[in-house]
Design an enzyme around this catalytic site. Structure first.
Site, mmCIF file in Angstrom:
data_model
loop_
_atom_site.group_PDB
_atom_site.id
_atom_site.type_symbol
_atom_site.label_atom_id
_atom_site.label_comp_id
_atom_site.label_asym_id
_atom_site.label_seq_id
_atom_site.Cartn_x
_atom_site.Cartn_y
_atom_site.Cartn_z
ATOM 1 N N LYS A 124 19.789 41.023 46.913
ATOM 2 C CA LYS A 124 18.997 40.868 45.697
ATOM 3 C C LYS A 124 17.531 40.893 46.098
ATOM 4 C CE LYS A 124 17.345 37.588 42.366
ATOM 5 N NZ LYS A 124 17.421 36.272 41.721
ATOM 6 N N ALA A 159 17.224 35.363 35.338
ATOM 7 C CA ALA A 159 16.146 34.376 35.162
ATOM 8 C C ALA A 159 15.790 34.117 33.709
ATOM 9 C CB ALA A 159 14.882 34.784 35.902
ATOM 10 N N GLY A 207 13.506 29.811 36.221
ATOM 11 C CA GLY A 207 13.583 28.356 36.124
ATOM 12 C C GLY A 207 12.976 27.770 34.858
#
Lengths: 66, 266
Positions: free
Chosen positions: B108, B195, B169
């Protein structure tokens, strides 16, 4: 001789190779990867990879991350 | 074939491997390895991201290791380049990961541009993707929600493109539905939202848009009960996928009665 291991100076016996270092650090059998002076040392040749004074060594492993 | 059989066969392919779970999870931010293991199992995920970091020198031998609780024999391990701010660092990290995981080529890629937003540095991402593809890596790439850039990364040879839904996050949920739709429509490789998911409904929305999957970490690991949230996310991903396949009704401004108007006795 002095090497730099994971960003810190460390003394190891002269004429050590990568395998000796792994054993010294009690990391034998652990899943890790080693880079010496920004070049990867494949685990198949640890014993043949001689270390030298001033080598910059990184030993990394997998940890939690997203 | 029954509809249920259709759903059982519903799978997607990344770099030649078929996956049945469309939930991909990170392994960071858990309180301990046991919680990591339990949440990962509850998520049903088959692809698990890990970070590559310096080994703790002087660590007690025999101390448990992440890959003992998420073994590569059971999961597809997806090493990430989190924390890299240059193409060079990202490429270096991937090479170390490949050695660490015995020649495993799937990575990734993320090259970050800014600590506050953790937004990708897209020019450095393109540069790193190009190098990694040429070196034989299978690159799943984290990127912004720009449809042109997503296509460019696909053209370079990335095996999956992973646009953000919101900053890493942040838990803000899907902020960019129309861009994601465009990216999905244009793509011929899997598009995974990576995300920004905060809770189960966010994951369902991503799947309803037609994404091939969702990658998340904080939404699970940061929940009050991570194992329960992992289970919720698994269901949300499945529900969103089924809803996408089922085809939702069009939105109408006014009501449309569900009960027949004929046969009323009043």
């Amino acid at each position: 001789m002095q090497i730099q291991l994971n960003g810190k100076n460390r003394n190891i016996p002269d004429h050590s190779n990568a395998q000796d270092l792994v054993e010294l650090l009690e990391l034998t059998g652990k899943r890790l990867a080693i880079e010496v002076n920004r070049e990867i040392v494949p685990r198949t040749i640890y014993a043949q990879h001689r270390l030298y004074e001033g080598d910059q060594i990184e030993i990394v492993h997998a940890i939690g991350g997203g | 074939m029954s509809e249920n059989a259709n759903l059982r066969d519903d799978s997607f392919v990344v770099a030649g491997t078929t996956y049945h779970s469309r939930l991909l999870v990170g392994s960071g931010k858990y309180k301990d390895l046991d919680e990591t293991r339990q949440a990962t199992e509850a998520s049903g995920a088959e692809i698990i991201t890990v970070a590559i970091r310096r080994t703790n020198i002087g660590q007690k031998p025999g101390e448990p290791n992440l890959l003992d609780v998420v073994p590569p024999s059971q999961y597809t391990i997806l090493p990430n380049t989190a924390g890299c701010y240059t193409a060079e660092d990202a490429v270096r990290t991937c090479r170390l990961a490949r050695e660490l995981l015995d020649g495993h080529k799937l990575v990734k890629l993320e090259v970050l541009g800014d600590e506050k937003t953790l937004y990708p540095d897209v020019t450095a991402t393109l540069e790193a993707a190009d190098i990694l593809v040429k070196e034989g890596f299978d690159v799943m790439v984290y990127t912004s929600d720009d449809p042109i850039l997503a296509k460019r990364l696909e053209d370079i040879g990335c095996c999956a493109v992973m646009p953000l839904a919101a900053p890493i996050g942040s838990g803000l949920g899907i902020q960019n539905k129309y861009n994601l739709r465009t990216i999905i429509e244009n793509a011929s490789v899997p598009i995974l939202v990576d995300a920004g998911v905060g809770t189960a409904s966010d994951a369902a929305i991503a799947m309803e848009l037609g994404c091939d999957g969702v990658l998340m970490n904080t939404a699970i690991a940061g929940a009050q009960n991570p194992v329960l949230m992992a289970s919720a996310m698994k269901k949300a991903i499945e529900a969103g996928r089924e809803a996408f396949l089922a085809g939702r009704i069009p939105r109408k401004r006014y009501a449309s009665a569900s009960s027949p108007l004929d046969g009323t006795f009043f």
